[in-house]
Design an enzyme around this catalytic site. Structure first.
Site, PDB file in Angstrom:
ATOM      1  N   GLU A  25       0.827  -1.207   0.000  1.00 20.43           N
ATOM      2  CA  GLU A  25       0.000   0.000   0.000  1.00 20.43           C
ATOM      3  C   GLU A  25       0.861   1.257   0.000  1.00 20.43           C
ATOM      4  OE1 GLU A  25      -3.173   0.215  -0.437  1.00 20.43           O
ATOM      5  OE2 GLU A  25      -3.893  -1.794   0.032  1.00 20.43           O
ATOM      6  N   ASP A  34      -6.445   6.619  -6.089  1.00 17.60           N
ATOM      7  CA  ASP A  34      -5.792   5.336  -6.382  1.00 17.60           C
ATOM      8  C   ASP A  34      -5.913   5.037  -7.880  1.00 17.60           C
ATOM      9  OD1 ASP A  34      -8.306   4.211  -6.875  1.00 17.60           O
ATOM     10  OD2 ASP A  34      -8.201   2.780  -5.243  1.00 17.60           O
TER      11      ASP A  34
END
Length: 152
Positions: A25, A34
């Site tokens: 992450e 994202d």
């Protein structure tokens, strides 16, 4: 199991899952979109995130521990067969990434609950797409999760 014992059980799995989640992450103290356009912050947290938000490292660490604990608790509720902390951690990392609902509806869960550990763990390798696009980062993450999932 009392709440203290449940907390200790989740903590064991979290210790295995943290390196995978934090590595794949990454840490971003400022919110960003994202790869599929979802506002995200810290270590991939998306709940209630708005573009322009910032968090401190300690806030991100607390958020990660809470959300990863929730993910592992969801795994514990959904998987009906005994499993080692390594498998719980791999599945917790997966649930942290895709959500408990996707896991609950998955062939992976059906196979695991039927006692097909190898088949269930290998299902992770199918979850490498985001909005139809195959992502190298997801391929690497799922490969790491499968290795952890198959450890006993």
């Amino acid at each position: 199991m009392n709440s203290r014992a449940a907390g200790i059980a989740v903590a064991g799995a979290i210790s295995f899952a943290l390196p995978i989640v934090t590595y794949y992450e990454g840490l971003n103290l400022m919110s960003y979109l994202d790869p599929v356009g979802i506002p995200t912050i810290c270590y991939g947290s998306t709940s209630g995130v708005k573009i322009g938000q910032t968090r401190s490292r300690s806030e991100c660490d607390r958020l990660l521990n809470a959300e990863l604990g929730e993910a592992i608790s969801a795994v514990d509720r959904l998987v009906k067969v005994p499993m080692p902390d390594t498998r719980r951690a791999a599945l917790g990392s997966f649930v942290y990434n895709v959500g408990a609902g996707a896991f609950a509806r998955s062939t992976m869960l059906k196979k695991l609950n039927a006692g097909d550990v190898v088949g269930g763990c290998n299902e992770l390798l199918k979850w490498v797409y985001a909005k139809g696009k195959r992502l190298k980062g997801l391929e690497r993450r799922r490969s790491a999760e499968v290795k952890l999932c198959l450890q006993s």
